[in-house]
Scaffold this active site. Sequence first.
Site, mmCIF file in Angstrom:
data_model
loop_
_atom_site.group_PDB
_atom_site.id
_atom_site.type_symbol
_atom_site.label_atom_id
_atom_site.label_comp_id
_atom_site.label_asym_id
_atom_site.label_seq_id
_atom_site.Cartn_x
_atom_site.Cartn_y
_atom_site.Cartn_z
ATOM 1 N N GLY A 102 40.621 21.912 14.752
ATOM 2 C CA GLY A 102 41.987 21.395 14.725
ATOM 3 C C GLY A 102 42.615 21.004 13.414
ATOM 4 N N SER A 106 42.473 19.588 20.856
ATOM 5 C CA SER A 106 41.361 18.750 21.572
ATOM 6 C C SER A 106 40.183 17.890 20.762
ATOM 7 C CB SER A 106 40.710 19.696 22.467
ATOM 8 O OG SER A 106 39.991 19.115 23.490
ATOM 9 N N LEU A 159 39.967 23.172 18.462
ATOM 10 C CA LEU A 159 39.048 21.864 18.941
ATOM 11 C C LEU A 159 38.314 21.207 17.759
ATOM 12 C CD1 LEU A 159 38.659 24.429 21.061
ATOM 13 C CD2 LEU A 159 37.827 22.585 22.451
ATOM 14 N N CYS A 160 38.221 19.950 17.710
ATOM 15 C CA CYS A 160 37.343 19.405 16.497
ATOM 16 C C CYS A 160 37.896 19.706 15.230
ATOM 17 C CB CYS A 160 36.035 19.508 17.103
ATOM 18 S SG CYS A 160 34.978 18.227 16.140
ATOM 19 N N SER A 161 36.890 20.220 14.557
ATOM 20 C CA SER A 161 37.105 20.757 13.145
ATOM 21 C C SER A 161 37.893 21.828 12.987
ATOM 22 C CB SER A 161 35.915 21.038 12.275
ATOM 23 O OG SER A 161 35.305 21.973 12.824
#
Length: 566
Positions: free
Chosen positions: A305, A330, A301-303
């Site tokens: 990712g 995500s 998720l986010c960073s």
Amino acid sequence: MSTTHHDDHDHAAAVGAPLDLLLTDAVRGPLQRFLPSASTLRFAAGLAQHPRAVVGRVRGLVGELGEVALGTSQAAPDTKDRRFSDEAWNDNPLLRRALQSYLALSRTAEALIADAELGETDELRVRAAVGNASDALAPSNNPLFNPRALRAVVDTGGGNFVQGLRNLTRDLASAPRVPTMVEADAFEVGETVAATPGTVVARTPVFELIQYTPTTKTVREVPLLIVPPTINKYYVVDISPGRSLVEYLVGQGHQVFAISWRNPDVRHAAWDFDTYGEAILAAMASTRRITGAPRTAMMALCSGGILSSMVIAHLAARGELDTVAASVLSVAVLDQEDAGLPGALLTPAAAEAAVAASKAKGYLDGRSLAEVFAWLRPNDLIWNYWVESYLLGRSPKPFDVLFWNADSTRMTAGLHADFIDVAQRNALADPGAATMLGSPIDLGAIDVDSYITAGETDHLCPWQNCYATTGLYGGESRFVLSTSGHIASIVNPPGNKKARFRTADKHPPTAEEWLAESEATEGSWWPDLSAWLHARTGDERDAPQAAGGAEDPPLDPAPGRYVHAS
């Protein structure tokens, strides 16, 4: 989802802001953006070159204020503007005039920005500053005009202002110096959030690995490893019971593991991309040893990712991509092109200064990030709570997402510098322009299947930028566009009547083409993800009777120790 959660849904959607802008402003201080700048000077110069337009706007403003005074003005707020939803703003002559005067002034200021004929970047910067000033001056924030505050004075004998003053004094005493959005004791980590049963099966100086306890008789052979963001704690994926993504996936028969990052301090200043890349590789190896599976499915998720994708590209470069079963991303942006407002607000000089400042300190303070978060969405995250806390003297309602948001962590100076460098150079969209553990990063070499999600109103990770990953990864992708913003699109349990998501069979080059071909499905995307994972995580097998293994013995019950470190 409870009524309370529905009411706060939009506030959760506002928890999000451009990543590289956040990482820079958190060091500079958000108020730096409101000080006079080169853009402000060009705005003044632009107005000076268009005197007729300025005179016309001033005449129009004087005329409108005259109509306001006479009571003949037809000016009205947007029907969706909740600040002025109280009927008193229309029914009370004094309040109606105060509101209409405010609308006339703020709309004239916005029109003058267009009259100055600035370049795109300068216009975006000036609009952001003027918008923040306009929001601050709204009569709804004034105790002498807010009708709810005036009624509270009658009801409590002025007790609302006494309590509001106490709340203000408390909030000014420590960072982040913004109105409290959730009480510190509203939830308890391990009891009412981060409460899904599990076991810590590995602990290193950088992370703990949690293995969640199966709740089904059989599980899929291939484990799922969740790589959370490096900003705030991991339990955005394990928010309160009934709303926890981890709890849901465990209930669907997946073998779920999650990384819980350590909250770093000055001793860990040098931790960088490679440090976190090695940690992800170590966690993947543990999941394979514990389950006996040759591969791991990744969800980041986010960073997280960004880090996860770089690690998978590193494995591809080493010929070890067969250890990855699938990749789920995500709200993660890998292609920073067309950054829009964040690109306009963030200059290379500001980024360089931010990196130097965090290097001198050793880390980026998460409380500063929280302050920047708030000032980037002031109506939702500052002035709404200003009214509730200081004018009405109320305590904020308990909301798990805002509790998680307030449970901030630090970011090491090394990681901070690496994130800003990659964002500024858009290096992940350029094969070979970035490295992970010595390997040049080519996302096109990642030919495993990928599942990519984004939020329609996400300000931190615009969905169009998330969609671009379908063209960067080399394998088959499934793109899912959820309703809501950055966090609310993740915390999206089945049963939310407002939830909806879009998918399409094909993934053309542009996000706009994809949107035109996509179809909407009512409900949460979580069941769609679970079905997608079932098809890529092997056959069913009996659920394990105990956590860990010979090389990864059980250490502590979930959620472990690192999540409690402040």
